[in-house]
Structure formats: structure tokens, C-alpha cells
Design a protein around this motif. Structure first.
Motif, PDB file in Angstrom:
ATOM      1  N   UNK A  48       0.830  -1.198   0.000  1.00 15.46           N
ATOM      2  CA  UNK A  48       0.000   0.000   0.000  1.00 15.46           C
ATOM      3  C   UNK A  48       0.868   1.253   0.000  1.00 15.46           C
ATOM      4  N   UNK A  49       1.962   1.210   0.760  1.00 17.19           N
ATOM      5  CA  UNK A  49       2.878   2.348   0.829  1.00 17.19           C
ATOM      6  C   UNK A  49       3.582   2.569  -0.511  1.00 17.19           C
ATOM      7  N   UNK A  50       3.932   1.473  -1.196  1.00 18.73           N
ATOM      8  CA  UNK A  50       4.572   1.586  -2.503  1.00 18.73           C
ATOM      9  C   UNK A  50       3.650   2.282  -3.506  1.00 18.73           C
ATOM     10  N   UNK A  51       2.387   1.873  -3.509  1.00 21.57           N
ATOM     11  CA  UNK A  51       1.434   2.488  -4.422  1.00 21.57           C
ATOM     12  C   UNK A  51       1.173   3.945  -4.065  1.00 21.57           C
ATOM     13  N   UNK A  52       1.089   4.246  -2.773  1.00 20.13           N
ATOM     14  CA  UNK A  52       0.884   5.626  -2.335  1.00 20.13           C
ATOM     15  C   UNK A  52       2.028   6.515  -2.808  1.00 20.13           C
ATOM     16  N   UNK A  53       3.251   5.964  -2.778  1.00 18.68           N
ATOM     17  CA  UNK A  53       4.411   6.727  -3.230  1.00 18.68           C
ATOM     18  C   UNK A  53       4.327   7.044  -4.718  1.00 18.68           C
TER      19      UNK A  53
ATOM     20  N   UNK B  83      -6.769   3.452 -12.361  1.00 22.13           N
ATOM     21  CA  UNK B  83      -7.456   2.183 -12.590  1.00 22.13           C
ATOM     22  C   UNK B  83      -7.128   1.180 -11.492  1.00 22.13           C
ATOM     23  N   UNK B  84      -5.862   1.156 -11.062  1.00 18.09           N
ATOM     24  CA  UNK B  84      -5.469   0.239  -9.990  1.00 18.09           C
ATOM     25  C   UNK B  84      -6.135   0.652  -8.676  1.00 18.09           C
ATOM     26  N   UNK B  85      -6.165   1.940  -8.417  1.00 19.86           N
ATOM     27  CA  UNK B  85      -6.791   2.427  -7.189  1.00 19.86           C
ATOM     28  C   UNK B  85      -8.274   2.072  -7.148  1.00 19.86           C
TER      29      UNK B  85
ATOM     30  N   UNK C  42       3.208  10.781  -9.420  1.00 16.70           N
ATOM     31  CA  UNK C  42       2.700  10.881 -10.790  1.00 16.70           C
ATOM     32  C   UNK C  42       1.360  11.588 -10.912  1.00 16.70           C
ATOM     33  N   UNK C  43       0.548  11.545  -9.902  1.00 18.65           N
ATOM     34  CA  UNK C  43      -0.747  12.228  -9.968  1.00 18.65           C
ATOM     35  C   UNK C  43      -0.604  13.630  -9.392  1.00 18.65           C
ATOM     36  N   UNK C  44       0.077  14.478 -10.136  1.00 18.70           N
ATOM     37  CA  UNK C  44       0.343  15.853  -9.710  1.00 18.70           C
ATOM     38  C   UNK C  44      -0.173  16.811 -10.787  1.00 18.70           C
ATOM     39  N   UNK C  45      -0.435  18.067 -10.425  1.00 13.42           N
ATOM     40  CA  UNK C  45      -0.852  19.053 -11.425  1.00 13.42           C
ATOM     41  C   UNK C  45       0.217  19.212 -12.504  1.00 13.42           C
ATOM     42  N   UNK C  46      -0.214  19.582 -13.701  1.00 12.64           N
ATOM     43  CA  UNK C  46       0.703  19.738 -14.821  1.00 12.64           C
ATOM     44  C   UNK C  46       1.846  20.680 -14.483  1.00 12.64           C
TER      45      UNK C  46
ATOM     46  N   UNK D  37       0.793   7.111 -16.917  1.00  8.46           N
ATOM     47  CA  UNK D  37       1.000   6.574 -15.575  1.00  8.46           C
ATOM     48  C   UNK D  37      -0.170   6.939 -14.664  1.00  8.46           C
ATOM     49  N   UNK D  38      -0.652   8.161 -14.803  1.00  6.37           N
ATOM     50  CA  UNK D  38      -1.779   8.597 -13.984  1.00  6.37           C
ATOM     51  C   UNK D  38      -3.015   7.750 -14.214  1.00  6.37           C
ATOM     52  N   UNK D  39      -3.319   7.460 -15.476  1.00  8.85           N
ATOM     53  CA  UNK D  39      -4.487   6.633 -15.799  1.00  8.85           C
ATOM     54  C   UNK D  39      -4.331   5.220 -15.254  1.00  8.85           C
TER      55      UNK D  39
END
Length: 235
Positions: free
Chosen positions: A115-120, A197-199, A125-129, A191-193
Motif C-alpha cells: 500500500x505504501x509503494x502504491x501511495x508513493x 485504474x489500480x486504485x 505521478x498524480x500531480x498538477x501539470x 501513468x496517472x491513468x
């Protein structure tokens, strides 16, 4: 008094250091396919004796990076693109399987480390442009870490080991995928998409997105020319 010989481990350590440096030189295009060099030039540049240099070069020869030239030193071998495409195919299978495993019920809750790996990854990667990095070398490193972390988080140590080996073998050319800003932007988007999907535990969607993402990179590999490698060397 008898002098104590230098320990074997020190010689091994020096050979390993030379090996890593030469491999890095090839991966970062300081040495490109067709370049020739001598053991003496490597000794002088790295300030080491000939024995660790020869050990390192023999290892690189066994791995298909260089070849010895009769009476004229060593040469960096041309890339075997058929082999690279096969490795990309294998990578696709491993990462698609990992995506499905990551979406299985209970996997995240049962393993705090996963869970920590995915949170990292989500934090990176899910950051504003406006907050995205434009450093090609850095994004290349992050991209490699993204894919390795996904497989590691899936919880199968042997699958992760094989994936790391594949990653190591294709590193030399996948860096070329980040010589254009458009590919950096696409990497963030894709990567964001995948992470979304995994989340959401959508295994089929995550696997499909990963396959498409890897296939795009694989297609870029097919376009690589020696000229492009020389251009990348200057970046």
C-alpha cells in the motif's frame, strides 16, 4: 616481515566499480555502438589497474555489450533490436499480470508495504501539470522505478526478480524514449491513468492501459537510429 596481500574482495570491488561505470557509459551514450577503445584508455580514465578493467570487460562481453577486436582493443556492439522487442513482450506479460494482482480484493489491506509503494507512486505521478518535472534524465529514472515498483507491489518476489533483469537489459535504449518533451508529458498522463485504474481495482482496465503504454514505448524503439543515439549522447 611478510607483506599482507590485498584481499580478493578489494579486487572484486574494483572490477565491479569498473563494470558499473562502463555499463553506465553505454547506457548514457558516452560510448555508443561502434565506438572503439582500449583497456589502457579505461585504466587511465578510471585510475585503476588492468586486472579489474579486463574482468569488467569480460563480463560486459558475456552480456553482449562489447566485443574484443583482434589487436585493436574493444568495440561497443550494435543493438540487437529483435532481442529488445522480445524483452518488451516479456515485460508486457509481467506488468499486465502484476496489474491484475494489484487489483485483487484484500491485497492492499493485507500488506502495508504494498500500500505504501502504491501511495508513493500516486504522490509522484498524480500531480498538477505545473508540478511535473521536465528533466528528461530524472523522468527516465522515475519511469523505470514506476514499473519496477508496480511489479514489486504485486507481491511475487520471483516475478519482480525477472522483471528487474528485463529492466536492466532494456535500460540502454528505453532512455531514448525521453529525448522529447511530448513523451515526458505522455508518460505522466499514462501513468496517472494506470494508477487511477489500480486504485479503483479495475484490473482489466489497468492491464490494458499498461499494455498500451508499453507498446507505445516499444514502437519508439523500432524508430531508433544510430543518428538518434548520437543526438541523445549530446543531451
Amino acid at each position: 616481515m611478510v607483506a599482507t596481500p590485498k584481499p580478493t574482495t578489494e579486487r572484486i570491488s574494483r572490477a565491479e566499480t569498473v563494470y558499473e561505470q562502463l555499463k553506465r557509459d553505454v547506457a548514457e551514450f558516452r560510448l555508443v555502438p561502434g565506438d572503439r577503445f582500449t583497456e589502457q584508455s579505461v585504466c587511465a580514465r578510471l585510475d585503476v589497474s588492468r586486472t579489474p578493467v579486463r574482468q569488467a570487460l569480460t563480463r560486459l562481453q558475456q552480456e553482449g555489450y562489447v566485443e574484443v577486436m583482434y589487436r585493436s582493443g574493444w568495440r561497443v556492439l550494435p543493438f540487437d533490436f529483435d532481442k529488445f522487442e522480445q524483452l518488451y513482450d516479456l515485460r508486457m506479460v509481467l506488468e499486465s499480470t502484476a496489474a491484475h494482482r494489484l487489483c485483487e480484493d484484500g491485497l492492499h489491506a493485507a500488506n502495508t508495504k504494498n500500500r505504501a509503494l502504491l501511495d508513493g507512486l500516486i504522490a509522484r505521478w498524480l500531480v498538477p501539470v505545473a508540478e511535473r518535472s521536465t528533466d528528461a534524465a530524472l523522468v527516465s529514472q522515475w519511469d523505470e522505478a514506476f514499473h519496477c515498483t508496480l511489479v514489486e507491489a504485486a507481491g511475487n518476489a520471483e516475478m519482480a526478480r525477472v522483471h528487474r533483469d528485463v529492466t536492466d537489459r532494456i535500460r540502454i535504449i528505453r532512455r531514448l524514449d525521453f529525448t522529447k518533451q511530448a513523451r515526458i508529458d505522455a508518460t505522466y498522463d499514462e501513468h496517472g491513468k494506470i494508477l487511477k485504474a489500480i486504485r479503483a481495482k479495475r484490473g482489466d482496465q489497468a492491464a490494458m492501459l499498461l499494455r498500451a503504454h508499453i507498446a507505445t514505448s516499444q514502437a519508439e524503439v523500432r524508430k531508433i537510429t544510430l543518428h538518434q543515439m548520437h543526438m541523445a549522447r549530446q543531451v
